[in-house]
Design a protein around this motif. Structure first.
Motif, PDB file in Angstrom:
ATOM      1  N   UNK A  78       5.493  -4.422 -14.784  1.00  9.86           N
ATOM      2  CA  UNK A  78       5.699  -4.533 -16.115  1.00  9.86           C
ATOM      3  C   UNK A  78       5.183  -6.004 -16.553  1.00  9.86           C
ATOM      4  N   UNK A  79       5.939  -6.965 -16.262  1.00  9.86           N
ATOM      5  CA  UNK A  79       5.920  -8.432 -16.600  1.00  9.86           C
ATOM      6  C   UNK A  79       4.468  -8.759 -16.705  1.00  9.86           C
ATOM      7  N   UNK A  80       3.074  -7.923 -15.344  1.00 16.49           N
ATOM      8  CA  UNK A  80       2.365  -8.244 -15.797  1.00 16.49           C
ATOM      9  C   UNK A  80       1.180  -7.128 -16.861  1.00 16.49           C
ATOM     10  N   UNK A 119      -2.652 -10.694 -23.653  1.00 17.27           N
ATOM     11  CA  UNK A 119      -4.036 -11.897 -23.587  1.00 17.27           C
ATOM     12  C   UNK A 119      -5.428 -10.368 -24.547  1.00 17.27           C
ATOM     13  N   UNK A 120      -5.193  -9.511 -24.263  1.00 15.97           N
ATOM     14  CA  UNK A 120      -5.580  -7.879 -25.083  1.00 15.97           C
ATOM     15  C   UNK A 120      -5.837  -8.900 -26.931  1.00 15.97           C
ATOM     16  N   UNK A 161       0.720 -20.391 -29.197  1.00 20.62           N
ATOM     17  CA  UNK A 161       0.176 -20.906 -27.830  1.00 20.62           C
ATOM     18  C   UNK A 161       0.472 -20.295 -26.723  1.00 20.62           C
ATOM     19  N   UNK A 162       0.903 -18.794 -26.827  1.00 23.20           N
ATOM     20  CA  UNK A 162       1.615 -18.383 -25.185  1.00 23.20           C
ATOM     21  C   UNK A 162       0.592 -17.728 -24.797  1.00 23.20           C
ATOM     22  N   UNK A 163      -0.560 -16.826 -25.590  1.00 21.90           N
ATOM     23  CA  UNK A 163      -2.033 -16.121 -25.639  1.00 21.90           C
ATOM     24  C   UNK A 163      -2.749 -17.526 -25.023  1.00 21.90           C
ATOM     25  N   UNK A 164      -2.984 -18.423 -25.162  1.00 21.77           N
ATOM     26  CA  UNK A 164      -3.659 -19.609 -25.347  1.00 21.77           C
ATOM     27  C   UNK A 164      -3.258 -20.063 -23.106  1.00 21.77           C
TER      28      UNK A 164
END
Length: 120
Positions: free
Chosen positions: A15-17, A24-25, A77-80
């Motif tokens: 679930x985390x992944x 990311x998408x 900034x989390x996606x980066x």
């Protein structure tokens, strides 16, 4: 929605992944709220503790932050940060194995790029 879980990996990690992939998408954006623990638990027919563990991993990674009374939100900034971590992990763990297989199969760069273009 029905989710098919891999029996070899704990569900909370899967679930985390899945949340990491959605960030990311671009399916979950910076500043956007994650679905509530209850909603995810009901949707996937999971124990709420399982969902909470996955969400705690996201907080521990500092990808989301809890806003009192509102829920969890993707941090700026989390996606980066996720992209950098995922790239490093891929290059250290998966890529060496892929290179070994390419070498073992004696595949050329031309074969790989041609096949890649044909499958797009």
């Amino acid at each position: 929605m029905t989710m098919h879980w891999n029996g070899d990996v704990p569900i909370y990690i899967q679930l985390y992944q899945q949340v990491i992939q959605r960030i990311l998408d671009g399916n979950i954006k910076e500043g956007e709220a994650l679905p509530s623990v209850r909603k995810v638990a009901a949707e996937y027919q999971l124990n709420p503790v399982t969902v909470s563990k996955a969400y705690q991993m996201l907080q521990d990674g500092q990808y989301v932050e809890k806003q009192r009374g509102k829920g969890l939100f993707v941090k700026s900034g989390a996606p980066h940060s996720i992209l950098e971590k995922e790239r490093a992990s891929f290059l250290c763990t998966e890529w060496p194995l892929i290179l070994q297989k390419i070498s073992r199969l004696k595949l050329s760069v031309e074969e790989l790029t041609r096949t890649s273009k044909e499958n797009q």
